[in-house]
Scaffold this active site. Sequence first.
Site, PDB file in Angstrom:
ATOM      1  N   LYS B 193      25.618  29.865  37.613  1.00 42.71           N
ATOM      2  CA  LYS B 193      27.089  29.253  37.385  1.00 42.71           C
ATOM      3  C   LYS B 193      28.063  30.191  37.911  1.00 42.71           C
ATOM      4  O   LYS B 193      28.355  31.487  37.682  1.00 42.71           O
ATOM      5  CB  LYS B 193      27.194  29.167  35.781  1.00 42.71           C
ATOM      6  CG  LYS B 193      28.617  28.435  35.602  1.00 42.71           C
ATOM      7  CD  LYS B 193      29.212  28.608  33.912  1.00 42.71           C
ATOM      8  CE  LYS B 193      29.941  29.909  33.958  1.00 42.71           C
ATOM      9  NZ  LYS B 193      31.489  29.458  34.683  1.00 42.71           N
ATOM     10  N   GLU B 267      26.675  43.723  35.167  1.00 42.84           N
ATOM     11  CA  GLU B 267      27.649  44.601  36.050  1.00 42.84           C
ATOM     12  C   GLU B 267      29.071  44.120  35.633  1.00 42.84           C
ATOM     13  O   GLU B 267      29.611  43.053  35.834  1.00 42.84           O
ATOM     14  CB  GLU B 267      27.303  43.901  37.510  1.00 42.84           C
ATOM     15  CG  GLU B 267      27.803  45.104  38.583  1.00 42.84           C
ATOM     16  CD  GLU B 267      29.084  44.944  39.113  1.00 42.84           C
ATOM     17  OE1 GLU B 267      29.915  45.512  38.253  1.00 42.84           O
ATOM     18  OE2 GLU B 267      29.438  44.428  40.163  1.00 42.84           O
ATOM     19  N   CYS B 301      35.729  45.185  40.576  1.00 42.15           N
ATOM     20  CA  CYS B 301      35.354  45.890  39.310  1.00 42.15           C
ATOM     21  C   CYS B 301      35.316  47.340  39.669  1.00 42.15           C
ATOM     22  O   CYS B 301      35.665  48.115  38.780  1.00 42.15           O
ATOM     23  CB  CYS B 301      34.024  45.242  39.026  1.00 42.15           C
ATOM     24  SG  CYS B 301      32.896  45.210  40.324  1.00 42.15           S
ATOM     25  N   GLU B 398      41.045  48.299  31.993  1.00 42.64           N
ATOM     26  CA  GLU B 398      40.775  47.612  33.169  1.00 42.64           C
ATOM     27  C   GLU B 398      42.221  46.611  33.609  1.00 42.64           C
ATOM     28  O   GLU B 398      42.221  45.723  32.575  1.00 42.64           O
ATOM     29  CB  GLU B 398      39.549  46.951  33.351  1.00 42.64           C
ATOM     30  CG  GLU B 398      39.190  46.398  34.877  1.00 42.64           C
ATOM     31  CD  GLU B 398      37.908  46.055  35.002  1.00 42.64           C
ATOM     32  OE1 GLU B 398      37.388  45.366  34.053  1.00 42.64           O
ATOM     33  OE2 GLU B 398      37.227  45.815  35.888  1.00 42.64           O
TER      34      GLU B 398
END
Lengths: 293, 488
Positions: B193, B267, B301, B398
Amino acid sequence: MERLEVLKTYKIYIGGKFPRTESGRYYTPLNSNGKQIGNICLSSRKDVRNAVVAARKAFGGWSERAAFNRGQILYRIAEMLEGRKSQFVDELVFQGATKKNAEKEVLMAIDRLIYYAGWCDKYTQVLGSVNPVASSHFNFSVHEAMGVVGVVTDIETSLIGLVSLVAPVIAGGNTCVVLANEKMPLCAITFAEVLSTSDVPGGVINILTGAQKEMLTPLANHMDVNGIVYSGTDAAVVKELEESAALNMKRIRVYDKNWMDIEAQDLYQIADVQEVKTTWHPIENIGGATSSY
Amino acid sequence: MAKKKEKKTTIEWDYAPAPESTSHIEVKDRYDLYIGGKFVKPSGGKYFATYNPATEDKLAEVAYANEKDIDKAVKAARKAYNEVWSKTTPAERAKYIYRIARMMQERARELAVIETLDAGKVIRESRDVDVPLACNHFFYYAGWADKLEYAFPNREVEALGVAGQIIPWNFPLLMAAWKIAPALAAGNTVVLKPAETTPLTALKLAEIIHEAGLPAGVVNIVTGYGDTGAAIVNHDDVDKIAFTGSTGVGKIIQKAIAGTGKKATLELGGKSANIILDDAPIDQAVEGIINGIFFNQGHVCCAGSRLFVQESVADIVIKKLKRRMDTLIVGNPLDKNTDVGAINSKEQLDTIAKYIKIGKDEGATIHQSNCKLPKNGFYCAPTIFTDVAQSSTIVQEEIFGPVLTVQTFRTVDEVIQKANNTPYGLAAGVWTDKGSRIFNLTTKLNAGVVWANTYNKFDPTSPFGGYKESGFGREGGLHGLSAYVKLK
């Protein structure tokens, strides 16, 4: 006159020292004949936390120690265990094993330590790689210790189960907190005595006795534990470990192995408690000279 | 540049526009789900729009898969695994994957343009980074399919079965490649997806896979929102979950699959340290800082979002950094001159704005590059914050945008402590001229990828993935295979 036997007060092992539980509590597991094994420490969640602190403190020194030296220390544990074989056999028998099986288990435990001692300065060579990236960089991957690892052992084999889980964890430079087998704690306690005479720095292996159910939750929820290895088949324990692990993304490894089998030892058990680090650095390639000659 | 000229850098001068043509690109009005080798309508009949974040124009409508569709996709994957893929010889498996790689290469330009349209990333990056790496990833893993026994000495290797894969919006096609290629090479079948804001290249990939003649059901591509992803995670017949995305969602997934026996690789997020030591080549380091945080608008990331500069060179580094920031061209991602493109979505732009506000409110000093932003679309000027502390929210969390925090340090030990003092552990950068210092730092930084005197480099042969709360498992290289096999 018959000599009065000197009985031992059983203790836990934290940071290289042998305290009783901070809680002052005890429990009295029975052996298969219904005889009391002793007043064993019923460790508290505070003991678990103290053990994690000790393990974290020891991690830097242990993980940065030369791999060769770690190998020597694992070998030294085996030497010490060899010298106290009969004590472990007696304890296993007292806790319900047959003499034959007890002897087999102790010898297997010694040999397993030797096996993992040998891996200490080899696994990074076998598992690591230099990666042929397409750009002008030198790139390599090495395995590194994960950090503080919880060790939760199964019911049946209280010595070989313990050694089979702890050895690959520390061989790879991790430190650990062991929740000893609840019903058969003696070998774990005596193993701590072996450790303390084997040049293993204090805090590398910490061993707690008590109710596994009580200790499991604070260990699984602890934010400074990087991974937990579990040997056993209790689905509820596995679920609790895996759910709690989500708090700080602990790595959970579940083993369903017969530790008395010689095949129940391998490199990949070390790899299970490692992280892979990949490092890049540019290669200067200005002049254009080739390496044909 | 000579010192005298510095004052003149404020003169306005522009590059002539150099837009990449979109004339040869075919984007359909509506895309269906790719299940069992067919493009099928979603059972709920619902579609959602995907937009170009650079212009806010609607690009296409995409099927919204529900639980029923996911069940269908998993069943198709299971059937393909049992009946076809597990019986296909490894060498033939390899050839299928090679073929996909080749067909992607043939359509590289089309894929790059669509990626830029749908994700807002600059064409230079989608053309030179995302798409080639994605093709190469397939090409690399193809070759592993018939060599798996060499990857795991002394053990027999077996596929896991059906892999459910959920990917993010920052590198849409590349992440699809990272997920699908090793899964297929190891003999698994796939339900993938893509993210709801960037589904188009994955759907183009579905067309390529279809044209390549991959047996029906081996790869299924389903589009939708978070609930679609949740249906994959919670499906009983999925053997493995591979997820790239936020740490928050990663934790939900880890919890959801607890006790189910599903294997996972996650991840997740990062807050990576980029460390400049006093002996670093300053100009190169400044380029590295820029690349570390502004590459792909900071939607990375492993972005080097925490800059650490040794005190003795802090002034010069920050001065040069600001000057370099001012030269960045922010705007139309399709223009080949553009350095920083569009923020992926309105939602993400709001998140970044929220953090910028928090940074100001907490007393940090902000500097933004003085660039003109287009009127339409979602844009954010490159931003740095100085006067921040370890405890600042913008240092800890983040942001996933072009926002950098700058801290200083005096000793190497200090910077190691500071760099490691985060729940994350994805990547790190080190800039110094001295080899022994590099290795001291690279061994002590808790991060899965460490770039020394470089940053944000990727390669199919190079394992990628994090320590601690940046997730677990590796993608890429030999080590990436272990995510898709069980050892006997």
